[in-house]
Design a protein around this motif. Structure first.
Motif, mmCIF file in Angstrom:
data_model
loop_
_atom_site.group_PDB
_atom_site.id
_atom_site.type_symbol
_atom_site.label_atom_id
_atom_site.label_comp_id
_atom_site.label_asym_id
_atom_site.label_seq_id
_atom_site.Cartn_x
_atom_site.Cartn_y
_atom_site.Cartn_z
ATOM 1 N N ASN A 198 0.841 -1.147 -0.049
ATOM 2 C CA ASN A 198 -0.142 -0.107 0.035
ATOM 3 C C ASN A 198 0.959 1.362 -0.162
ATOM 4 O OD1 ASN A 198 -1.283 2.235 1.803
ATOM 5 N ND2 ASN A 198 -2.986 1.124 0.973
ATOM 6 N N ALA A 199 0.517 2.270 -0.875
ATOM 7 C CA ALA A 199 1.397 3.310 -1.198
ATOM 8 C C ALA A 199 1.608 4.292 0.274
ATOM 9 C CB ALA A 199 0.751 4.295 -1.946
ATOM 10 N N SER A 200 0.316 4.201 1.030
ATOM 11 C CA SER A 200 0.614 5.158 2.527
ATOM 12 C C SER A 200 1.371 4.385 3.458
ATOM 13 C CB SER A 200 -0.887 5.285 2.828
ATOM 14 O OG SER A 200 -1.688 6.000 2.051
ATOM 15 N N LEU A 201 1.269 3.163 3.278
ATOM 16 C CA LEU A 201 2.359 2.305 4.092
ATOM 17 C C LEU A 201 3.624 2.552 4.001
ATOM 18 C CD1 LEU A 201 2.551 0.237 6.524
ATOM 19 C CD2 LEU A 201 2.336 -1.476 4.810
ATOM 20 N N LEU A 202 3.941 2.464 2.612
ATOM 21 C CA LEU A 202 5.382 2.655 2.148
ATOM 22 C C LEU A 202 5.695 4.168 2.572
ATOM 23 C CD1 LEU A 202 5.121 1.333 -1.434
ATOM 24 C CD2 LEU A 202 6.498 0.388 0.467
ATOM 25 N N GLY A 203 5.131 4.938 2.507
ATOM 26 C CA GLY A 203 5.435 6.618 3.058
ATOM 27 C C GLY A 203 5.607 6.587 4.348
ATOM 28 N N LEU A 204 4.795 5.760 5.307
ATOM 29 C CA LEU A 204 5.261 5.578 6.513
ATOM 30 C C LEU A 204 6.420 4.878 6.998
ATOM 31 C CD1 LEU A 204 3.967 6.322 9.520
ATOM 32 C CD2 LEU A 204 2.801 4.156 9.364
ATOM 33 N N SER A 205 6.581 3.832 6.182
ATOM 34 C CA SER A 205 7.796 3.100 6.380
ATOM 35 C C SER A 205 9.052 3.779 6.213
ATOM 36 C CB SER A 205 7.821 1.595 5.397
ATOM 37 O OG SER A 205 9.186 1.317 5.238
ATOM 38 N N ARG A 206 8.900 4.493 4.903
ATOM 39 C CA ARG A 206 10.089 5.534 4.686
ATOM 40 C C ARG A 206 10.444 6.784 5.561
ATOM 41 N NH1 ARG A 206 7.892 7.706 0.467
ATOM 42 N NH2 ARG A 206 6.951 9.509 1.744
ATOM 43 N N ASP A 207 9.411 7.162 6.045
ATOM 44 C CA ASP A 207 9.326 8.355 7.103
ATOM 45 C C ASP A 207 9.836 7.886 8.432
ATOM 46 O OD1 ASP A 207 8.440 9.851 5.294
ATOM 47 O OD2 ASP A 207 6.307 9.910 5.900
ATOM 48 N N CYS A 208 9.621 6.525 8.776
ATOM 49 C CA CYS A 208 10.049 6.002 10.210
ATOM 50 C C CYS A 208 11.271 5.148 10.269
ATOM 51 C CB CYS A 208 8.912 5.216 10.693
ATOM 52 S SG CYS A 208 7.299 6.043 11.061
ATOM 53 N N GLY A 209 11.538 4.467 9.108
ATOM 54 C CA GLY A 209 12.790 3.762 8.978
ATOM 55 C C GLY A 209 12.692 2.487 9.104
ATOM 56 N N PHE A 210 11.493 1.720 9.185
ATOM 57 C CA PHE A 210 11.195 0.463 9.290
ATOM 58 C C PHE A 210 11.101 -0.147 8.112
ATOM 59 C CE2 PHE A 210 7.202 2.055 10.132
ATOM 60 C CZ PHE A 210 6.144 1.418 9.195
ATOM 61 N N LYS A 211 11.464 -1.415 7.980
ATOM 62 C CA LYS A 211 11.406 -2.459 6.747
ATOM 63 C C LYS A 211 10.090 -3.105 6.987
ATOM 64 C CE LYS A 211 16.242 -3.269 5.949
ATOM 65 N NZ LYS A 211 17.262 -4.423 5.667
ATOM 66 N N LEU A 212 9.421 -3.327 5.763
ATOM 67 C CA LEU A 212 8.054 -4.282 5.685
ATOM 68 C C LEU A 212 8.563 -5.599 5.468
ATOM 69 C CD1 LEU A 212 5.931 -1.896 3.494
ATOM 70 C CD2 LEU A 212 5.977 -1.911 5.893
ATOM 71 N N ARG A 213 7.888 -6.376 6.003
ATOM 72 C CA ARG A 213 7.982 -8.113 5.873
ATOM 73 C C ARG A 213 6.698 -8.649 6.202
ATOM 74 N NH1 ARG A 213 11.378 -12.123 9.743
ATOM 75 N NH2 ARG A 213 11.090 -13.916 8.639
ATOM 76 N N ALA A 214 6.304 -9.621 5.172
ATOM 77 C CA ALA A 214 5.317 -10.327 5.097
ATOM 78 C C ALA A 214 5.244 -11.781 5.467
ATOM 79 C CB ALA A 214 4.784 -10.197 3.873
ATOM 80 N N CYS A 215 4.447 -12.132 6.074
ATOM 81 C CA CYS A 215 4.487 -13.809 6.582
ATOM 82 C C CYS A 215 4.503 -14.523 5.094
ATOM 83 C CB CYS A 215 3.282 -14.086 7.268
ATOM 84 S SG CYS A 215 3.335 -13.635 9.063
#
Length: 334
Positions: A198-215
Motif C-alpha cells: 500500500n502506498a500510504s504504508l510505504l510512505g510511513l515506512s520511509r518516514d519512520c525507517g522500518f522495513k516491511l516484511r510479510a508472512c
C-alpha cells in the motif's frame, strides 16, 4: 465357600438352596466334598467378521507404504467384497498398524531487542456491532499495544501502527505483517519476496525507517507472538469486561474497550511472567526501548503527534454512554 459358611451357621440344606438360588442336590454335593469346585467348559472363540478380509487388508497396507490408506477407503473396499461388519471393527484392527504421526517440532524465531514488531487484526465480534482489534507485539520483550475499532480498513492499520510506535517510544527495524489485502496489494509482484505494498504504508515506512516484511502464506506460526497474544487478550481482557457490561444491560464497544485497555496492558499484561521468556514484558520493554530507532514526527489525520510517554495513546472514539457511567459500572467511581 458360601454353602459351607451358611451350613456352619446352622442353616438347613433347604434354606441354603433358597438363599443362594441353587438346587438342594447342589448344596448336598458341595457339602459332601469340601474341595469340590465348579467346572465350566471353555467357550469357543467366535470368528471375527473381519477375519476373512485381514489378508487383503495387510496386502493393501504393505502396498501403500510409506503412505497410509484411510480406514474409510478400506471399509468401502471390503464392503464391496461382502464384509458385513461395522466400520468401528475395522478401525480397531487397523489402529495397531497405523504409524504414529510425529508432531512437528515447535521452532521459536527469537529476535534481538528492537528488531521486529508483529502486527495483526483480530476479530472480537462479527455481524451487527462488530468489533476489531489492532494488536502490535514487540518480538523481544513481548510487550503489546492494542487499539479497538469497528473496521479493518487501511486507515485503521496505519493509525494502529502510528499509535503503537508512540506507545513503545521508538521504531523497530522491521514490522511483520500478514497478507491483508488493504496493506499488501499484490504478493511477489516484482519477484519472489518483492511485494506491492500500500502506498500510504510505504510512505510511513520511509518516514519512520522500518522495513516491511510479510508472512509466508499458510505459515501462521511465523507471526506466532502476536497470534498468541490475541488469544490471551480475548480470554483475560475482553471476556471479563464484556461480562461486566452485559450484567448491566450494556454492550462492549470500541470506545469503552479503548478506555480500559491501557490500564490493563500496564497493570496486567505487561506484569505477568511470560511463558516463553520467563520475564515480565515490562522489564524487557525497558531494555528494548534502548534499541529502538528514534521516533520521528508522525503527522496524520488525527491531529498533531502526542508527546512520547510510557502510557498508552488512547484513540478518541464515540461512546454509546458517558464515560462516568462506565466508571461507575466497573467500580472506579471517585
Amino acid at each position: 465357600m458360601e454353602i459351607h459358611v451358611l451350613h456352619r451357621q446352622g442353616m438347613s440344606i433347604r434354606a441354603i438352596a433358597r438363599e443362594l438360588n441353587v438346587s438342594r442336590n447342589t448344596v448336598r454335593r458341595y457339602l459332601r466334598d469340601i474341595a469340590k469346585t465348579s467346572k465350566y467348559s471353555r467357550r469357543e472363540a467366535r470368528p471375527s467378521k473381519l477375519a476373512t478380509f485381514t489378508p487383503y487388508l495387510c496386502q493393501r497396507m504393505d502396498a501403500a507404504k510409506p503412505d497410509w490408506i484411510p480406514a474409510t477407503v478400506l471399509f468401502r473396499e471390503i464392503q464391496s467384497q461382502g464384509y458385513q461388519g461395522k466400520e468401528g471393527i475395522l478401525k480397531n484392527y487397523l489402529r495397531q498398524f497405523k504409524p504414529k504421526a510425529e508432531s512437528e517440532p515447535v521452532i521459536r524465531f527469537e529476535t534481538p531487542p528492537g528488531h521486529q514488531m508483529q502486527v495483526d487484526f483480530t476479530t472480537i465480534r462479527r455481524g451487527i456491532g462488530k468489533l476489531k482489534a489492532f494488536v502490535a507485539t514487540l518480538g523481544y520483550s513481548r510487550a503489546a499495544y492494542v487499539r479497538f475499532s469497528e473496521h479493518e480498513r487501511q486507515d485503521d492499520w496505519l493509525e494502529g501502527i502510528r499509535e503503537a510506535l508512540r506507545y513503545f517510544g521508538g521504531v523497530p527495524r522491521e514490522i511483520l505483517f500478514d497478507n491483508a489485502k488493504c496493506i499488501m496489494i499484490e504478493r511477489d509482484a516484482f519477484g519472489e519476496g518483492k511485494h506491492r505494498w500500500n502506498a500510504s504504508l510505504l510512505g510511513l515506512s520511509r518516514d519512520c525507517g522500518f522495513k516491511l516484511r510479510a508472512c509466508r502464506p499458510y505459515r501462521a506460526k511465523t507471526k506466532g507472538k502476536v497470534e498468541r497474544f490475541n488469544g490471551y487478550l480475548k480470554r483475560s481482557f475482553i471476556a471479563p469486561l464484556a461480562a461486566t457490561l452485559k450484567q448491566s444491560g450494556l454492550a462492549l464497544d470500541a470506545g469503552t474497550a479503548n478506555g480500559r485497555i491501557g490500564q490493563w496492558l500496564d497493570d496486567v499484561a505487561h506484569q505477568r511472567i511470560h511463558g516463553t521468556t520467563g520475564e515480565k514484558p515490562q522489564v524487557l520493554l525497558v531494555q528494548e526501548r534502548l534499541h529502538l530507532l528514534p521516533l520521528p514526527p508522525l503527522d496524520d489525520a488525527k491531529g498533531p503527534p502526542q508527546p512520547e510517554s510510557h502510557a498508552p495513546a488512547i484513540p478518541v472514539e464515540s461512546l454509546q454512554h458517558p464515560l462516568s457511567l462506565y466508571d461507575q459500572l466497573l467500580g472506579n467511581a471517585p
